[in-house]
Design a protein around this motif. Structure first.
Motif, short mmCIF file in Angstrom:
data_model
loop_
_atom_site.label_atom_id
_atom_site.label_comp_id
_atom_site.label_asym_id
_atom_site.label_seq_id
_atom_site.Cartn_x
_atom_site.Cartn_y
_atom_site.Cartn_z
N ALA A 84 0.83 -1.21 0.00
CA ALA A 84 0.00 0.00 0.00
C ALA A 84 0.86 1.26 0.00
O ALA A 84 0.59 2.23 -0.72
CB ALA A 84 -0.93 0.00 1.22
N THR A 85 1.95 1.23 0.80
CA THR A 85 2.84 2.41 0.87
C THR A 85 3.52 2.65 -0.47
O THR A 85 3.60 3.79 -0.95
CB THR A 85 3.89 2.20 1.97
OG1 THR A 85 3.24 1.95 3.21
CG2 THR A 85 4.76 3.44 2.11
N ASP A 86 4.01 1.57 -1.09
CA ASP A 86 4.67 1.71 -2.40
C ASP A 86 3.70 2.23 -3.45
O ASP A 86 4.05 3.08 -4.28
CB ASP A 86 5.25 0.37 -2.85
CG ASP A 86 6.45 -0.06 -2.02
OD1 ASP A 86 6.85 -1.22 -2.11
OD2 ASP A 86 7.00 0.81 -1.31
N ALA A 87 2.48 1.71 -3.43
CA ALA A 87 1.48 2.14 -4.43
C ALA A 87 1.17 3.63 -4.27
O ALA A 87 1.08 4.37 -5.26
CB ALA A 87 0.21 1.31 -4.27
N LEU A 88 1.02 4.10 -3.01
CA LEU A 88 0.73 5.52 -2.77
C LEU A 88 1.89 6.39 -3.22
O LEU A 88 1.71 7.43 -3.85
CB LEU A 88 0.45 5.74 -1.27
CG LEU A 88 0.20 7.21 -0.87
CD1 LEU A 88 -1.05 7.75 -1.57
CD2 LEU A 88 0.04 7.31 0.65
N SER A 89 3.13 5.96 -2.92
CA SER A 89 4.31 6.73 -3.30
C SER A 89 4.43 6.86 -4.81
O SER A 89 4.66 7.95 -5.34
CB SER A 89 5.57 6.08 -2.72
OG SER A 89 6.73 6.76 -3.13
N LYS A 90 4.25 5.75 -5.52
CA LYS A 90 4.35 5.79 -6.99
C LYS A 90 3.24 6.64 -7.59
O LYS A 90 3.45 7.39 -8.54
CB LYS A 90 4.30 4.37 -7.55
CG LYS A 90 5.53 3.54 -7.20
CD LYS A 90 5.39 2.11 -7.73
CE LYS A 90 6.61 1.26 -7.34
NZ LYS A 90 6.47 -0.15 -7.79
N LEU A 91 2.02 6.52 -7.05
CA LEU A 91 0.90 7.28 -7.58
C LEU A 91 1.11 8.78 -7.38
O LEU A 91 0.79 9.59 -8.25
CB LEU A 91 -0.40 6.82 -6.91
CG LEU A 91 -1.71 7.40 -7.47
CD1 LEU A 91 -1.86 7.02 -8.94
CD2 LEU A 91 -2.89 6.91 -6.66
N ALA A 92 1.67 9.18 -6.23
CA ALA A 92 1.87 10.60 -5.92
C ALA A 92 2.88 11.25 -6.86
O ALA A 92 2.87 12.46 -7.05
CB ALA A 92 2.34 10.75 -4.47
N GLN A 93 3.75 10.42 -7.46
CA GLN A 93 4.79 10.96 -8.34
C GLN A 93 4.34 11.13 -9.78
O GLN A 93 5.06 11.70 -10.59
CB GLN A 93 6.02 10.04 -8.32
CG GLN A 93 6.71 9.95 -6.95
CD GLN A 93 7.80 8.90 -6.92
OE1 GLN A 93 8.19 8.39 -7.96
NE2 GLN A 93 8.29 8.59 -5.74
N HIS A 94 3.14 10.65 -10.12
CA HIS A 94 2.70 10.69 -11.52
C HIS A 94 1.31 11.30 -11.60
O HIS A 94 0.30 10.61 -11.36
CB HIS A 94 2.69 9.29 -12.12
CG HIS A 94 4.04 8.62 -12.08
ND1 HIS A 94 5.05 8.97 -12.94
CD2 HIS A 94 4.53 7.65 -11.25
CE1 HIS A 94 6.12 8.22 -12.67
NE2 HIS A 94 5.83 7.43 -11.66
#
Length: 686
Positions: A84-94
């Motif tokens: 969940a943390t990785d998904a949020l981080s990647k989504l916030a960058q794009h």
């Protein structure tokens, strides 16, 4: 198409409400979120909840508002936390990227619920300013899928149970004569497509898929048949049983299983027509407000914390950027010189703490080309939902500050002089009492000199005023007897027929006219020196005036056997000037040329255009003017010599010409060589 729309309206209770409320703008979209069956939340880039829809209580049991301001990651199951943390981080960058995840989340009653989460990065969307997550409780669906694997006999019962959650479920298997044949479908799936269950059981799934997506979906299906793990959650469109085969959007989840002892594929799909319509209206609303935003002539910058959110064209032009995206990719602090960054960080922190801040700010910004310019920024807070943004109105004050810095430099210099003077005074105070007395005497003398200077200045002003009054009085006193003399001499000259009385009368008239002109020149010069000489400008063809003054002066030139000609290449020469004053300048220059040119000499009046100016030249073949005299000819009361003697007149003609030309915004000059004649020229703006 009409029948398809009626069916979709029957399937989605909120559809008519959406159509009826589409004109209510952003309130309409908020109503959709508040009444959605799935829960909707908006989080920032680190997962802190900014907004939650009322259905949050229905899905997870938390009361409305309980979780706002808290981290959504706190509710995620520990085993799903990393994902969940990785998904949020990647989504916030794009920006604008979407992602779909399944994860376990803690219910208010302490149980774990499996959610299907659809997230989209709308951090740069001015209407949202966050990451939107739409999730549904798919705990039942997951249990259903597990039971389908564990017990094939329960597949249909579980499919029917899934219908209650609004999901269409279909099981696909390859047959000898058909790939991806439909072997099981629930009632919801049948209603969505408009086909009966019996009809669907004789069809392939490929008969329903949007042709433009079919190739990709078939490839994924075949990879899954071979044991691979292609994308298992995506969006596509399904054909409805209409005469024109209407397509409607669906959200699809795919997984592998065994059905009746054979490999199969289970597909869960949901009609997302309502959501797509809502997204379309949100985009249309955004376009409307962006148009208003871009039409502003002021530089407008919208930011959230330390992040640039949006800038209009005026702002981009000030900073030299081509597009909003280009500016958004530049970290806001990179736009601030290093020396000013700490101050900006402090303001951002204070604003985050809601401490009082000045509405106006002067700072420097770095343009794209590296130039540092000064700006005055007016800021105001604005809210979109629960999110706080800052709108800045920006003015470029570089030139104003440049002038201010120059003034400060002069002031600093003066302060240094004062400081030095103060030091000198301190040193003087340390001297003997006698030196103190001398200093006081010097100060008294200085004060006397200051007073004397003020008195002298006042006397000069008084004398200038007296001079003007005297000149006016003199002109009045001279013109009072001169006027009847002019009139009488004109009448006398017109009545007399015999010589020598006729010549005498004409001589009297010419002398009176000459004296009248001298008085006018003296009065004009006095007015000009104190700024009272005004122009009455008009737009006219100066070529006509040039022809007029040449015709006027031709009799004088003929009487002296002189050649007077006009050279003007353009047929029309339009200028905006005082016609009477330009005539006065031309006659003055021609009169001087006639006066100094010997018999059988040549005089040329020439007019040419050069850029935004008109150049008028008077060239004569007279004796010329020495270089020393050329510096004096335009001074008042200067009289040239002819044959060693001063000519008659007050010496005001050329000085007055210079004053009149400069009042028009032009320049007058002379070029001459002794023995080769002279050329007087002046310019007028076109």
């Amino acid at each position: 198409m009409a029948n398809g729309k009626k069916r979709m309206a029957a399937k989605t209770p909120n559809h008519k409400y959406l159509e009826r409320s589409s004109r209510e703008g952003q309130g309409f979209f908020k109503s959709i979120l508040d009444n959605s069956l799935g829960a909707v939340v908006v989080v920032d880039k680190v997962g802190v909840l900014q907004y939650e829809s009322p259905s949050m209580e229905q899905v997870l049991g938390y009361r409305l508002g309980d979780r706002v301001g808290a981290s959504g990651l706190e509710l995620v199951h520990p085993e799903d936390m990393v994902d969940a943390t990785d998904a949020l981080s990647k989504l916030a960058q794009h920006p604008e990227q979407s992602i779909v995840k399944e994860m376990r989340v803690r219910h208010a009653d302490g149980s774990w619920r499996t959610l299907q989460v659809y997230g989209k990065n709308l951090l740069e969307n001015p209407a949202v300013r966050g990451i939107v997550a739409v999730f549904n409780d798919i705990t039942e669906r997951k249990l259903t899928e597990r039971k389908l694997i564990e017990s094939e006999e329960q597949h249909r019962a579980l499919a029917d149970a899934a219908s209650k959650s609004g999901l269409g479920i279909v099981i696909l298997q390859n047959k000898q004569d058909m790939e991806a044949a439909i072997v099981l479908i629930n009632d919801i799936g049948s209603k969505m497509t408009g086909y009966s269950i019996s009809q669907l059981l004789s069809m392939s799934a490929w008969d329903l898929i949007d042709p433009k997506d079919l190739g990709v979906i078939i490839d994924r299906y075949r990879l899954r048949q071979k044991g691979a793990s292609p994308l298992d959650f995506y969006e596509t469109s399904i054909r409805h049983k209409d005469e024109d085969g209407t397509l409607f959007p669906v959200e699809v989840s795919v997984s592998a299983l065994f059905y009746q002892g054979k490999p199969a594929t289970v597909v869960c799909f949901r009609d997302i027509t309502e959501r797509k319509n809502a997204e379309k209206r949100i985009l249309e609303s955004e376009l409307k407000y962006r148009t208003l935003f871009e039409s502003s002539r002021e530089g407008i910058l919208i930011s959230k914390g330390a992040h640039t959110f949006l800038a209009n064209e005026a702002m981009l032009d000030m900073l030299g950027f081509e597009t909003t995206e280009e500016l958004s990719r530049t970290p806001p602090l990179n736009l601030v010189p290093i020396d000013d960054q700490e101050m900006i960080r402090e303001r951002i922190e204070r604003r985050a703490k809601r401490e009082p801040l000045s509405q106006f700010l002067e700072t420097r910004l770095v343009c794209k080309n590296g130039e540092i310019r000064d700006f005055e920024i007016s800021t105001a807070e604005m809210y979109l939902g629960n999110e706080q943004f800052v709108m800045s109105i920006v003015h470029d004050i570089t030139e104003r500050n440049k002038v201010q810095r120059e003034l400060n430099t002069h002031r600093h210099h003066l302060e240094e002089l004062v400081e030095q003077r103060t030091a000198d005074l301190r040193k003087t105070n340390e001297q003997l009492q006698q030196e103190v007395v001398e200093r006081k005497q010097a100060e008294e003398k200085l004060q006397f000199l200051y007073q004397n200077e003020r008195d002298l200045r006042q006397q000069v002003q008084t004398e200038m005023q007296k001079r003007v009054e005297f000149t006016r009085a003199l002109a009045h006193e001279l013109k009072t007897p001169l006027t009847p003399m002019l009139m009488s001499s004109q009448v006398l000259a017109s009545e007399l027929k015999d010589e020598p009385l006729l010549s005498l009368a004409r001589n009297i008239n010419r002398g009176a006219l000459n004296l009248n002109n001298r008085i006018d020149e003296l009065l004009d010069l006095a007015r000009g020196e104190i700024g009272m000489l005004k122009l009455r400008t008009e737009r006219f063809d100066i070529r006509e005036l040039l022809v007029e003054v040449v015709e006027f002066s031709s009799p004088i030139a003929s009487s002296r056997r002189q050649s007077l000609s006009l050279e003007a290449t353009d047929s029309r020469l339009l200028v905006k000037a005082d016609k009477g004053r330009v005539r006065q300048v031309l006659l003055n220059l021609l009169n001087n040329a006639l006066k100094f040119t010997p018999e059988e000499g040549k005089i040329v009046l020439k007019a040419t255009k050069k850029g935004p100016q008109l150049i008028i030249e008077v060239h004569d073949s007279g004796p010329g003017i020495s270089e020393e005299e050329q510096h004096e000819v335009f001074e008042p009361y200067y009289r040239a010599r002819k044959n060693g003697a001063h000519l008659s007149g007050l010496g005001l003609g050329l000085a007055l010409c210079k004053m009149l030309v400069e009042l028009h915004g032009g320049r007058i000059s002379v070029k001459s060589d002794l023995g080769k004649g002279s050329t007087f020229s002046f310019t007028l703006p076109l």
